[in-house]
Design an enzyme around this catalytic site. Structure first.
Site, PDB file in Angstrom:
ATOM      1  N   SER A  21      31.916  64.051  53.936  1.00 55.43           N
ATOM      2  CA  SER A  21      30.805  63.103  53.848  1.00 55.43           C
ATOM      3  C   SER A  21      29.890  63.419  52.673  1.00 55.43           C
ATOM      4  CB  SER A  21      30.009  63.116  55.156  1.00 55.43           C
ATOM      5  OG  SER A  21      30.809  62.704  56.236  1.00 55.43           O
ATOM      6  N   ARG A  25      29.257  61.177  48.930  1.00 55.23           N
ATOM      7  CA  ARG A  25      27.920  60.800  48.482  1.00 55.23           C
ATOM      8  C   ARG A  25      27.551  61.465  47.165  1.00 55.23           C
ATOM      9  NH1 ARG A  25      28.696  60.188  53.655  1.00 55.23           N
ATOM     10  NH2 ARG A  25      27.420  58.779  54.932  1.00 55.23           N
ATOM     11  N   ARG A 117      39.120  46.753  59.866  1.00 55.29           N
ATOM     12  CA  ARG A 117      37.792  47.263  60.218  1.00 55.29           C
ATOM     13  C   ARG A 117      36.703  46.272  59.815  1.00 55.29           C
ATOM     14  NH1 ARG A 117      37.956  53.591  58.518  1.00 55.29           N
ATOM     15  NH2 ARG A 117      35.898  53.577  59.497  1.00 55.29           N
ATOM     16  N   SER A 163      26.711  53.446  60.478  1.00 57.12           N
ATOM     17  CA  SER A 163      25.628  53.783  59.558  1.00 57.12           C
ATOM     18  C   SER A 163      26.083  53.693  58.111  1.00 57.12           C
ATOM     19  CB  SER A 163      25.102  55.189  59.854  1.00 57.12           C
ATOM     20  OG  SER A 163      26.094  56.166  59.578  1.00 57.12           O
ATOM     21  N   GLN A 164      27.393  53.538  57.871  1.00 58.37           N
ATOM     22  CA  GLN A 164      27.878  53.412  56.494  1.00 58.37           C
ATOM     23  C   GLN A 164      27.288  52.193  55.800  1.00 58.37           C
ATOM     24  OE1 GLN A 164      32.143  53.401  56.723  1.00 58.37           O
ATOM     25  NE2 GLN A 164      32.282  55.587  57.183  1.00 58.37           N
ATOM     26  N   ASP A 304      32.521  61.566  65.118  1.00 60.82           N
ATOM     27  CA  ASP A 304      33.750  62.226  64.683  1.00 60.82           C
ATOM     28  C   ASP A 304      34.168  63.367  65.605  1.00 60.82           C
ATOM     29  OD1 ASP A 304      34.058  60.520  62.586  1.00 60.82           O
ATOM     30  OD2 ASP A 304      33.213  61.853  61.074  1.00 60.82           O
TER      31      ASP A 304
END
Length: 421
Positions: A21, A25, A117, A163-164, A304
């Protein structure tokens, strides 16, 4: 690839892989700045998708030793010449869709899992903020067409899916032409991931004001992230830590305090009865197994971990309830359903709930299992195989998405794991 797992005793030390993650970013935000270097990145299938997309938007990303040297686009990404294929990376799809809204346009797609998705909340927000964003098939799924340009304004996001969507807008909107206000409706699931995004953005100089579930940022900003070192990944580390709790003891190095919500695995294992110590200065977490006890676990902020928690619950004494995890049904696969189906094959007393799982612990037996081409399902089922023995799991190559060295690390800890094609 099929992996065969025999009953094993766990002992030894491994190093946590770098955070997937944080790598996503840090690479993207550095690529949107002038230039910089990301040290100790995770190089995996998912992060390679982000690196490739950054190149498509005009950055130049090169791996030099244990670092990525990045020549960025100075806040002005280039219109891609070709379709962007994010492979199996949902993070890449969502983040790059927002970046595309800073260009004249782009088309983004991915594999069959990605094309299933949902992206509706993000597409709606991009349209409200000045871009044109739509699904070619008209179902909010990839392939997606995004045309710029973001000009700011106000929008709201449903926080219950991912939250992505918020992270994508937080990264792109400070580079737009106007001020942006984003309001979250309902509970923001996986909030720690949004906090992770804010953490790196602020290190890069972004000015973003937060007031509860309202986020405000002016346009015309620029990023500067000259150097960033990626921390160890608690999501990936949860597998060797849980293996130790189930079948022995182990130490995982490289786990320092950060914004990662999945560091909750330390407290969860302790509360279930394992002996756990975390030296935050040295970054070492040590876990020794014990008779685990079932408990109720709120997974709203740690999606996760759900597959791992399901395995722990299947072995623990008493009942384990995993709740507030309905958003886990929208990952690479429906992970709630997948874990219920596969653990039942091993004899687990497990029931699906709309928002999670209810499990009465007991003995597991070996079985032939389906990994669903999902890295977290495969790794969690490997833990079950270590306890049950005589287990085979297909689509095991999918671990390359987040933890390419998973099977090697498991063998280093004493797990009897053999791969075959």
């Amino acid at each position: 690839m099929i992996v065969s797992v025999s009953r094993s005793s766990i002992s030894g030390t491994v190093c946590a892989p770098p955070s997937k993650s944080y790598t996503h970013r840090a690479v993207l935000i550095t690529a949107l700045s002038d230039s910089g270097c990301v040290h100790r990145p995770l190089i995996s299938a998912d992060t390679r998708a982000t690196i490739s997309a950054c190149d498509a938007f005009g950055a130049d990303v090169k791996l030099r030793g244990d670092s990525l040297e990045i020549q960025g686009v100075s806040g002005a990404p280039r219109t891609p010449e070709n379709v962007i294929d994010v492979l199996n990376s949902g993070t890449t799809l969502r983040f790059m869709s927002a970046v595309a809204a800073l260009t004249d346009g782009a088309v983004l797609t991915g594999d069959s899992s990605i094309r299933s998705r949902p992206n509706g909340p993000l597409l709606k927000a991009l349209n409200e903020l000045g871009a044109e964003a739509f699904s070619i098939r008209g179902n909010d799924r990839a392939p997606l067409v995004i045309r710029g340009r973001l000009r700011g304004g106000s929008t709201s996001l449903d926080g219950s899916v991912s939250s992505q969507f918020l992270s994508a807008l937080l990264i792109a909107c400070p580079l737009s032409s106007g001020e942006t206000t984003i309001s979250i409706k309902g509970e923001l699931k996986s909030r720690p991931y949004a906090e992770m995004t804010l953490d790196i953005l602020r290190k890069a100089g972004a000015e973003i004001c937060t007031d509860g579930d309202i986020f405000r940022m002016r346009g015309g900003q620029s990023y500067r992230l000259a150097e960033y070192t990626v921390p160890g990944d608690f999501s990936s580390a949860s597998y060797p830590l849980a293996a130790a709790a189930l079948a022995g003891s182990a130490t995982v190095e490289g786990l320092f305090p950060s914004r990662q919500g999945d560091s909750a695995i330390v407290d969860i294992l302790r509360e279930m009865g394992a002996e756990v110590s975390w030296d935050m200065e040295s970054g070492e977490v040590r876990v020794s197994g014990a008779d685990l006890r079932g408990r109720e676990i709120d997974a709203s902020q740690t999606p996760d971990l759900v597959p791992t928690l399901a395995v722990l619950g299947a072995v623990a004494e008493g009942r384990t309830v995993i709740k507030n995890a309905e958003h886990v049904r929208h990952k690479e696969t429906d992970r709630i359903h997948a874990m219920a189906v596969e653990l039942k094959k091993m004899g687990a007393n497990i029931r699906e709930r709309p928002d999670g799982l209810e499990i009465d612990g007991g003995d597991l037996h070996g079985a032939d299992l389906h990994g669903y081409h999902d890295h977290r399902i495969v790794m969690a089922l490997t833990l079950a195989g270590i306890v049950a023995g005589d287990t085979r799991i297909d689509t095991a190559e999918s671990v390359d998405v987040s933890y390419p060295g998973f099977f090697e690390d498991m063998r280093r800890l004493g797990a009897n794991v053999r791969a075959s094609t």
